[in-house]
Design an enzyme around this catalytic site. Sequence first.
Site, PDB file in Angstrom:
ATOM      1  N   SER A 166       0.790  -1.275   0.321  1.00 58.40           N
ATOM      2  CA  SER A 166       0.117   0.040   0.017  1.00 58.40           C
ATOM      3  C   SER A 166       0.936   1.453  -0.138  1.00 58.40           C
ATOM      4  O   SER A 166      -0.029   2.299  -0.564  1.00 58.40           O
ATOM      5  CB  SER A 166      -0.796  -0.200   1.344  1.00 58.40           C
ATOM      6  OG  SER A 166      -1.970  -0.995   1.434  1.00 58.40           O
TER       7      SER A 166
ATOM      8  N   PHE B  23       4.733 -10.811  -6.148  1.00 59.90           N
ATOM      9  CA  PHE B  23       2.899 -10.902  -6.239  1.00 59.90           C
ATOM     10  C   PHE B  23       2.967 -10.424  -8.107  1.00 59.90           C
ATOM     11  O   PHE B  23       1.931  -9.817  -8.319  1.00 59.90           O
ATOM     12  CB  PHE B  23       2.456  -9.640  -5.936  1.00 59.90           C
ATOM     13  CG  PHE B  23       2.252 -10.873  -4.096  1.00 59.90           C
ATOM     14  CD1 PHE B  23       2.800  -9.662  -3.400  1.00 59.90           C
ATOM     15  CD2 PHE B  23       2.327 -11.916  -4.064  1.00 59.90           C
ATOM     16  CE1 PHE B  23       2.160  -9.484  -1.603  1.00 59.90           C
ATOM     17  CE2 PHE B  23       1.768 -12.340  -2.277  1.00 59.90           C
ATOM     18  CZ  PHE B  23       2.259 -11.254  -0.885  1.00 59.90           C
TER      19      PHE B  23
ATOM     20  N   GLY C 160     -24.728 -27.126  -0.997  1.00 60.68           N
ATOM     21  CA  GLY C 160     -23.273 -28.610  -0.760  1.00 60.68           C
ATOM     22  C   GLY C 160     -23.025 -27.912  -2.295  1.00 60.68           C
ATOM     23  O   GLY C 160     -21.815 -28.102  -2.270  1.00 60.68           O
TER      24      GLY C 160
ATOM     25  N   GLU D 282      -3.738  -3.383  -7.163  1.00 62.22           N
ATOM     26  CA  GLU D 282      -4.281  -3.063  -8.148  1.00 62.22           C
ATOM     27  C   GLU D 282      -4.711  -0.958  -6.604  1.00 62.22           C
ATOM     28  O   GLU D 282      -5.812  -0.632  -7.211  1.00 62.22           O
ATOM     29  CB  GLU D 282      -5.294  -2.924  -8.824  1.00 62.22           C
ATOM     30  CG  GLU D 282      -5.065  -3.848  -9.619  1.00 62.22           C
ATOM     31  CD  GLU D 282      -5.416  -3.713 -11.284  1.00 62.22           C
ATOM     32  OE1 GLU D 282      -5.736  -2.622 -11.688  1.00 62.22           O
ATOM     33  OE2 GLU D 282      -4.822  -4.475 -12.344  1.00 62.22           O
TER      34      GLU D 282
END
Lengths: 254, 419
Positions: free
Chosen positions: B170, B194, B378, B401
């Site tokens: 961030s 990442f 389920g 993003e």
Amino acid sequence: MSGRVLVGVKRVIDYAVKIRVKPDNSGVVTDGVKHSMNPFCEIAVEEAVKLKEKKFIKEVVAVSCGPQQAQETIRTALAMGADRGIHVEVTGKDYDTLGPLQVSKIFAALAKKEDAQLLILGKQAIDDDCNQTGQMTAALLDWPQGTFASEVSLEGDKIKVVREIDGGLETIKINTPAVLTADLRLNTPRYATLPNIMKAKKKKIAQVKPADLGVDITSRLEVLRVDEPPQRLAGVTVETVDDLVAKLKESGTI
Amino acid sequence: MAAAGALGRIVRLGSSLCRKQRFIFTRSPPGRGIASCVDPAHGLTDEQKEFQEVAFNFAANEMAPNMAEWDQKEIFPVETMRKAAQLGFGGIYVQPDVGGTGLSRLDTSVIFEALSTGCVSTTAYISIHNMCAWMIDTFGNTEQRQKFCPDLCSMEKFASYCLTEPGSGSDAASLLTTAQLKGDHYILNGSKAFISGGGDTDVYVVMCRTGAKGPKGISCLVIEKGTPGLNFGKKEKKVGWNSQPTRAVILEDCAVPVTNRLGAEGQGFNIAMKGLNGGRINIASCSLGAAHACVQLARDHLLVRKQFGETLSNNQYLQFQLAEMATKLVASRLLVREAATALQGNRPDAVSLCSMAKLFATDECFNICNQALQMHGGYGYLKDYAVQQFVRDIRVHQILEGTNEVMRMIISRNLLTES
């Protein structure tokens, strides 16, 4: 030879939509339902565009009969590579009763007017499954027909067509000008590309009325009633072959 | 045209010709049904509807049949993406003179929303690729644009966006990867975390520090795979987004020519943020597509599943829940499309609107998909059903993003700054 091909494209309810019958059984619900180009017409357009790319023909003209929305279908053909379009305006009650005979008369008139070398249609529309327009148009024009085409090749001024028939495949050679109807395995239609969609905006769609072509579109047929197919009933399990034969005899099947 | 796609069409055509047959697990392509209040075509121009139609067709034929396999086997579907690029999806808002399609941000949002119904993960990668191509197109000089953009638009080459580091997510402006000027090259040292596509892509748009601390010391460099000193970490194992590999990008004395710098020294952070504005609309659009598909799946399930003697669709609680899902989907869509229009027109509220759209749409759409899973009972938990993949795939949209928390920072700053 003009080198011009006319391709008929029909706007039908999209193949993936679940069809609903109108409560008054007069027809099928079309308001607000997703429509698209008849899948066999897509195959017809693809074949015409392929012939143009191979330089066998010079111009592909997409034709559709119907109300204003028919222009969307013509635009899709233009985005796939057709050069220009002709929208034959048929609206309201006339459109509801428009059938293969009327459309064949329109196509026959246009084929003569445009001096077409070839008329390619889808073998049938997925809404009425008539499988008549191609054959009727050929008869009206007195042109040879190559229907259920799964392979088409132009050889000089003749066309070799491989047809899908019940017994297998039949190969015929017919003269031009001719009518072809496209079957499922003729080709795999291309996606319109984004740039082609933008270019298609600039291509012309001419508007014409059946009366301008001297065609009378009154229908000789009247739809009395439309029903859903009967619900599929549960089956019965049988223990032996004798039981099966007995049951089949009982139901009058054999 | 892939055989799988063609066969898919033939199978569907065959089944439509004999409508009497009903396959229990028929997956009608999401988005094709009776037109309704959630139809994404409402309000679009005829041309936009055509773009959307192509994208929906591509998603239904080329992506949806493979989305589960790509997820299970972690396949990066290069061939399918190249097919998408042939249709113009490789550089949707890149200028045509370098191979792009030159469409608007709104056109782009409509397209990604439609593609996402086929596979969120792949569409999200395509959107990241588009963002990188746009950054080079917009901030690159003539040589850079002509060197990189055509191959990116055709997806002959794939791109990755490298901003995040192990120590700066961030707080992106605190990034530590350094680029020291030595003659006509920058020598880069540091690592990125990442990175979507990392290791499998060819062109890396890397934000690195050429100057002092803070955003003004950051520049943007384009690094090609194969450059000595450009290495990759192990492929990460993720909850979703499995059709794109994610790896760390490690730079060890990596020499990059100065001619690969986009814009001026110190302009890098600005370029990165401008790229992200559009990227946020794209990611939000991917969430919209997933939510749309899930609303269709939930609706179809409610009409089929019977309990207590009637179909679930007769249950008022579920009816109301479906209505709320539909309302939030349409609200999200409107906000995303308005943000796209604002960005296209360079409006003063564009940045805030993009943040609001990303925040709202990714949160709401995740809830919609999650709710749709719940409605499946389920079955919703089984990988045989697509709804769980949509849930897993869009969960990360609330994080990357710019986390939704950072979106709140941007919006509150806009509100609280004295002008």
